[in-house]
Design a protein around this motif. Sequence first.
Motif, PDB file in Angstrom:
ATOM      1  N   LEU A 219       0.861  -1.182   0.000  1.00 16.14           N
ATOM      2  CA  LEU A 219       0.000   0.000   0.000  1.00 16.14           C
ATOM      3  C   LEU A 219       0.896   1.231   0.000  1.00 16.14           C
ATOM      4  CD1 LEU A 219      -2.799  -0.958   2.566  1.00 16.14           C
ATOM      5  CD2 LEU A 219      -2.988  -0.793   0.083  1.00 16.14           C
ATOM      6  N   GLU A 220       0.883   1.950  -1.116  1.00 18.49           N
ATOM      7  CA  GLU A 220       1.690   3.162  -1.248  1.00 18.49           C
ATOM      8  C   GLU A 220       0.838   4.348  -0.837  1.00 18.49           C
ATOM      9  OE1 GLU A 220       4.087   1.392  -5.142  1.00 18.49           O
ATOM     10  OE2 GLU A 220       2.290   2.645  -5.386  1.00 18.49           O
ATOM     11  N   THR A 221       1.357   5.184   0.058  1.00 24.50           N
ATOM     12  CA  THR A 221       0.531   6.236   0.632  1.00 24.50           C
ATOM     13  C   THR A 221       1.374   7.411   1.109  1.00 24.50           C
ATOM     14  OG1 THR A 221      -1.041   6.726   2.427  1.00 24.50           O
ATOM     15  CG2 THR A 221       0.614   5.044   2.863  1.00 24.50           C
ATOM     16  N   THR A 222       0.753   8.571   1.123  1.00 28.52           N
ATOM     17  CA  THR A 222       1.381   9.733   1.751  1.00 28.52           C
ATOM     18  C   THR A 222       0.857   9.916   3.167  1.00 28.52           C
ATOM     19  OG1 THR A 222      -0.317  11.165   0.769  1.00 28.52           O
ATOM     20  CG2 THR A 222       1.771  10.936  -0.434  1.00 28.52           C
ATOM     21  N   ALA A 223      -0.041   9.034   3.574  1.00 26.26           N
ATOM     22  CA  ALA A 223      -0.620   9.109   4.923  1.00 26.26           C
ATOM     23  C   ALA A 223      -0.601   7.720   5.562  1.00 26.26           C
ATOM     24  CB  ALA A 223      -2.038   9.649   4.867  1.00 26.26           C
ATOM     25  N   PRO A 224       0.602   7.196   5.866  1.00 20.84           N
ATOM     26  CA  PRO A 224       0.697   5.823   6.382  1.00 20.84           C
ATOM     27  C   PRO A 224      -0.055   5.608   7.695  1.00 20.84           C
ATOM     28  CG  PRO A 224       2.792   6.986   6.610  1.00 20.84           C
ATOM     29  CD  PRO A 224       1.921   7.828   5.739  1.00 20.84           C
ATOM     30  N   LYS A 225      -0.219   6.661   8.483  1.00 23.17           N
ATOM     31  CA  LYS A 225      -0.904   6.513   9.772  1.00 23.17           C
ATOM     32  C   LYS A 225      -2.333   6.001   9.589  1.00 23.17           C
ATOM     33  CE  LYS A 225      -1.853   8.960  14.124  1.00 23.17           C
ATOM     34  NZ  LYS A 225      -3.272   8.578  14.224  1.00 23.17           N
ATOM     35  N   LEU A 226      -2.989   6.398   8.495  1.00 22.84           N
ATOM     36  CA  LEU A 226      -4.357   5.956   8.250  1.00 22.84           C
ATOM     37  C   LEU A 226      -4.436   4.441   8.107  1.00 22.84           C
ATOM     38  CD1 LEU A 226      -5.605   8.657   5.694  1.00 22.84           C
ATOM     39  CD2 LEU A 226      -5.995   8.553   8.172  1.00 22.84           C
ATOM     40  N   VAL A 227      -3.388   3.846   7.546  1.00 22.29           N
ATOM     41  CA  VAL A 227      -3.348   2.389   7.405  1.00 22.29           C
ATOM     42  C   VAL A 227      -2.856   1.745   8.693  1.00 22.29           C
ATOM     43  CG1 VAL A 227      -2.384   0.461   6.100  1.00 22.29           C
ATOM     44  CG2 VAL A 227      -2.936   2.607   4.932  1.00 22.29           C
TER      45      VAL A 227
END
Length: 306
Positions: A219-227
Amino acid sequence: MTTQVFGHKSPDTDSTGSPIIWAWYMNEVKGEAAKPVLLGEPNTEAAFMLTRWNLDKPEIISGVEAGAKVVIVDTNNPAELPADINAADITAIIDHHKLVGGLETKGPIDITVRPLACTATIMVDLMGDDAAKMPEAIKGAALSCILSDTLEFRSPTTTPHDKAVAEKLAADLGIDIASYAAEMFEAKSDVSAFSDAELLRMDSKEYTVDGKDFRVSVLETTAPKLVLDRKDSLMASMVDVAKEDGADQVLLFVVDILNEEATLLVPNDLVKTVAEKSFGATVTGDTVVLPGIMSRKKQIIPNLKV
């Protein structure tokens, strides 16, 4: 007979955009009837691309008819394709992954596999001078594919040629790459509507390592905290997803695009061993940060050990 053009299951931006790009080329330049199709629902970033460039979402199919003409893009792995793929008439493969083997064709075909970061880059090259004929929407799809697969040139898979092609497309479109990539990654990072099982399968591929069958999810993300805030429920869901998919274990890597690192969820001793043997990591809890790890193709899969 109309040729179906499709990429891998769990379609990301490249496997959504590249079929559209190549079907356009076959129809409008080569004069061959073709239609893009998908092997699943596109992810949020791919859906953003379709909306941004006013592109119709291709039909989603679950299988192919015997003898149907198909072009396969962004994969050559039978595990990522319909179970009946070898009954189809595969006429071409355009890809940027290693050869896996297992596909059968009715006769000689066109195969292009190049060590570039993105299938769309290869397609622009194959078009040659005809690439200039691409309408804005098709150029937009190509740019989106390249920025996605290279993580805006941060991924170690990025080549100077991928970057040059993307910059040319952006200039033609009058697009600022940094701003547009930020919009794409924001769309990719919005996973609130997806269940844990959907997240684990969203961008995942099957691999066998030392006799163990893994579903390797990224999962590529700019908001890893959400995951990562969902890590407990995600790890619990791994048990059912692995069982349903015939895997020994799901490996979930949450890639932080901006900080250029991945966090691996560590639900048990098997994954702890994988983390330690594959990446030299020291695991003390149920997650471990892997600095610099951005690419499943180039950094994760080649290093996996049990």
